[in-house]
Write a protein that holds these residues in place. Structure first.
Motif, PDB file in Angstrom:
ATOM      1  N   MET A   1      -4.605  -1.113 -12.059  1.00  0.00           N
ATOM      2  CA  MET A   1      -3.973   0.193 -11.911  1.00  0.00           C
ATOM      3  C   MET A   1      -3.864   0.931 -13.233  1.00  0.00           C
ATOM      4  O   MET A   1      -3.984   2.164 -13.288  1.00  0.00           O
ATOM      5  CB  MET A   1      -2.591   0.038 -11.268  1.00  0.00           C
ATOM      6  CG  MET A   1      -2.625  -0.545  -9.860  1.00  0.00           C
ATOM      7  SD  MET A   1      -3.670   0.370  -8.703  1.00  0.00           S
ATOM      8  CE  MET A   1      -2.602   1.742  -8.303  1.00  0.00           C
TER       9      MET A   1
ATOM     10  N   GLN B   1       0.802  -1.213   0.000  1.00  0.00           N
ATOM     11  CA  GLN B   1       0.000   0.000   0.000  1.00  0.00           C
ATOM     12  C   GLN B   1       0.837   1.266   0.000  1.00  0.00           C
ATOM     13  O   GLN B   1       0.530   2.231  -0.696  1.00  0.00           O
ATOM     14  CB  GLN B   1      -0.926   0.017   1.212  1.00  0.00           C
ATOM     15  CG  GLN B   1      -1.710   1.319   1.336  1.00  0.00           C
ATOM     16  CD  GLN B   1      -2.743   1.286   2.429  1.00  0.00           C
ATOM     17  OE1 GLN B   1      -2.747   0.406   3.270  1.00  0.00           O
ATOM     18  NE2 GLN B   1      -3.655   2.240   2.423  1.00  0.00           N
TER      19      GLN B   1
ATOM     20  N   CYS C   1      -3.687   5.156  -3.060  1.00  0.00           N
ATOM     21  CA  CYS C   1      -3.211   6.204  -3.951  1.00  0.00           C
ATOM     22  C   CYS C   1      -3.918   7.535  -3.720  1.00  0.00           C
ATOM     23  O   CYS C   1      -5.110   7.566  -3.414  1.00  0.00           O
ATOM     24  CB  CYS C   1      -3.434   5.784  -5.411  1.00  0.00           C
ATOM     25  SG  CYS C   1      -2.828   4.121  -5.783  1.00  0.00           S
TER      26      CYS C   1
ATOM     27  N   PRO D   1      -5.892  -1.234  -3.701  1.00  0.00           N
ATOM     28  CA  PRO D   1      -5.433  -0.484  -4.881  1.00  0.00           C
ATOM     29  C   PRO D   1      -6.069   0.896  -5.014  1.00  0.00           C
ATOM     30  O   PRO D   1      -5.460   1.805  -5.579  1.00  0.00           O
ATOM     31  CB  PRO D   1      -5.840  -1.406  -6.040  1.00  0.00           C
ATOM     32  CG  PRO D   1      -5.759  -2.773  -5.466  1.00  0.00           C
ATOM     33  CD  PRO D   1      -6.280  -2.616  -4.065  1.00  0.00           C
TER      34      PRO D   1
ATOM     35  N   ILE E   1      -3.345  -6.660 -10.219  1.00  0.00           N
ATOM     36  CA  ILE E   1      -2.995  -5.321  -9.747  1.00  0.00           C
ATOM     37  C   ILE E   1      -2.583  -4.425 -10.909  1.00  0.00           C
ATOM     38  O   ILE E   1      -3.037  -3.281 -11.033  1.00  0.00           O
ATOM     39  CB  ILE E   1      -1.874  -5.395  -8.695  1.00  0.00           C
ATOM     40  CG1 ILE E   1      -2.420  -5.998  -7.393  1.00  0.00           C
ATOM     41  CG2 ILE E   1      -1.293  -4.006  -8.427  1.00  0.00           C
ATOM     42  CD1 ILE E   1      -1.367  -6.207  -6.330  1.00  0.00           C
TER      43      ILE E   1
ATOM     44  N   LEU F   1       2.085   0.294  -4.742  1.00  0.00           N
ATOM     45  CA  LEU F   1       0.878   0.743  -5.436  1.00  0.00           C
ATOM     46  C   LEU F   1       0.898   2.234  -5.784  1.00  0.00           C
ATOM     47  O   LEU F   1       0.513   2.610  -6.900  1.00  0.00           O
ATOM     48  CB  LEU F   1      -0.360   0.404  -4.602  1.00  0.00           C
ATOM     49  CG  LEU F   1      -0.710  -1.085  -4.528  1.00  0.00           C
ATOM     50  CD1 LEU F   1      -1.893  -1.314  -3.590  1.00  0.00           C
ATOM     51  CD2 LEU F   1      -1.017  -1.649  -5.899  1.00  0.00           C
TER      52      LEU F   1
ATOM     53  N   TYR G   1       0.507   3.660  -9.651  1.00  0.00           N
ATOM     54  CA  TYR G   1      -0.556   4.600 -10.002  1.00  0.00           C
ATOM     55  C   TYR G   1       0.032   5.885 -10.595  1.00  0.00           C
ATOM     56  O   TYR G   1      -0.507   6.429 -11.574  1.00  0.00           O
ATOM     57  CB  TYR G   1      -1.390   4.940  -8.767  1.00  0.00           C
ATOM     58  CG  TYR G   1      -2.546   5.870  -9.072  1.00  0.00           C
ATOM     59  CD1 TYR G   1      -3.666   5.409  -9.738  1.00  0.00           C
ATOM     60  CD2 TYR G   1      -2.505   7.209  -8.682  1.00  0.00           C
ATOM     61  CE1 TYR G   1      -4.729   6.259 -10.022  1.00  0.00           C
ATOM     62  CE2 TYR G   1      -3.556   8.063  -8.954  1.00  0.00           C
ATOM     63  CZ  TYR G   1      -4.668   7.586  -9.622  1.00  0.00           C
ATOM     64  OH  TYR G   1      -5.702   8.442  -9.908  1.00  0.00           O
TER      65      TYR G   1
END
Length: 370
Positions: free
Chosen positions: A89, A16, A110, A106, A85, A20, A24
């Motif tokens: 994304m 996290q 972000c 996900p 993932i 991710l 992003y």
């Protein structure tokens, strides 16, 4: 908490807080793709029940392009996880709308672009056991990261629920709206209920003419190490009284048998549960229920409730003898007016039109902003 579970939480934090957000950042550099709508979930391999009505209606809208991302993280390989993932994304980086119905890292990991509107179609209604940041089982105190971040709208079942959800899940109060729970619209369909009954009795002809008891307990502990209590007691009680028992454990603990709990509401005469939010969906059928909680004192101490457990229009049983009497009493003596009052308080916004209100809120708001 076991060492295995702690290691899993640490892995989630790394995912996290480091991986991710970087992914992003890379895929959110281009333009928003107008009309791109994502439906995503990390707890099921296909569209969850909580999003099906919404997906069906949104997919029929003009100018909309729907993409779906579903994966049961407990059953997937590492390769499947990585692929899932990345695919999500890439789409998330340019999506205009996103729908989820449970925790979904996900999205929460972000700092999303302002042109993307995320809606949390939360999978439960009403107020009962503590959840979110109020429960160590849901979010461990050592966890670093916004588990429920990035939402623009969180829909709940009644006005009384909104401030509690906002506080316990750390949401902006004006983002949590009592528009109703989308999935509950299906319960108002006569066609749906007739089909549920038809299929069940075709598969279980031995249940015809008998009182049907649906036992649907929540799991204790956490999602990675779940367990239930009271199974032997309810089996004995139903056998002794000649009642037909349907055991429906939480999806974390019981494989799909083709008859999920929501398809049994039209069939069963009474629900027996403990602390599960399934009781709130059940209430929309205006049928009686029993709270069977052998470990009530421990549960109240360790997790706790948002409302008085004894305030519901039902009997609370803690052993087999009490359970037998409770079911008998609720089946034949519970006041319909008391049930209706409970429905209005906990599920008052779930009137069969929740999905239309949510769609108007989301897409109407976006049009106004444009």
């Amino acid at each position: 908490m076991s060492l295995k579970l702690k290691l899993r939480q640490i892995a989630k934090m790394l995912l996290q807080n480091m991986l991710l957000p970087c992914i992003y950042f890379i895929f959110s550099r281009g333009k928003i793709e107008k009309g791109l709508v994502l439906f995503a979930d990390a707890h099921h391999s296909n569209c969850p029940f909580s999003m099906r009505v919404m997906r069906h209606k949104v997919a029929k809208m003009k100018g909309v392009h729907v993409k779906e991302f579903y994966l049961d993280l407990k059953k997937c390989s590492k390769h499947e996880l990585v692929r899932f993932i990345l695919d999500f994304m890439i789409a998330y980086g340019r999506a205009e709308y996103v729908f989820i119905c449970d925790t979904f890292l996900p999205v929460s990991s972000c700092r999303k672009r302002s042109g993307t509107f995320v809606t949390q179609l939360w999978h439960s209604g009403g107020l009962l056991k503590k959840a979110g940041y109020d429960s160590e089982d849901c979010v461990p105190s050592f966890y670093k990261g916004e588990v429920f971040g990035g939402y623009d709208l969180w829909t709940v079942s009644a006005p009384c629920v909104a401030p509690v959800i906002a506080r316990s899940f750390r949401q902006r109060y004006d983002n949590v709206r009592s528009l109703g729970i989308s999935r509950t619209d299906i319960y108002y369909s006569r066609k749906y209920n007739d089909l549920c009954r038809k299929k069940f009795f075709e598969a279980h002809p031995e249940a015809v003419g008998r009182k049907i008891v649906l036992w649907a307990p929540t799991f204790r502990g956490n999602a990675a190490e779940p367990y239930v209590v009271g199974g032997e007691d309810i089996e004995k009680v139903c056998a002794d009284n000649g009642w037909y028992l349907i055991k429906k454990l939480h999806p974390h603990m019981q494989p799909d048998d083709g008859f999920p709990a929501e398809r049994l509401f039209a069939v069963a005469d009474i629900l027996v549960t403990d602390y599960s939010s399934v009781v709130f969906d059940w209430l929309l059928y205006r049928k009686p229920f029993v709270f069977f909680a052998p470990d009530l004192d421990d549960f109240d101490t360790e997790r706790g409730f948002y409302v008085d457990y004894h305030s519901f229009p039902t009997t609370v049983a803690q052993n087999a003898a009490e359970l037998s009497d409770a079911i008998e009493n609720e089946l034949y003596h519970r006041s319909a007016a008391e049930l209706e009052k409970c429905v209005r308080y906990h599920m008052g916004s779930c009137d069969g039109h929740s999905t239309d209100r949510i769609i108007a809120e989301i897409f109407g708001r976006k049009e106004e902003e444009i």
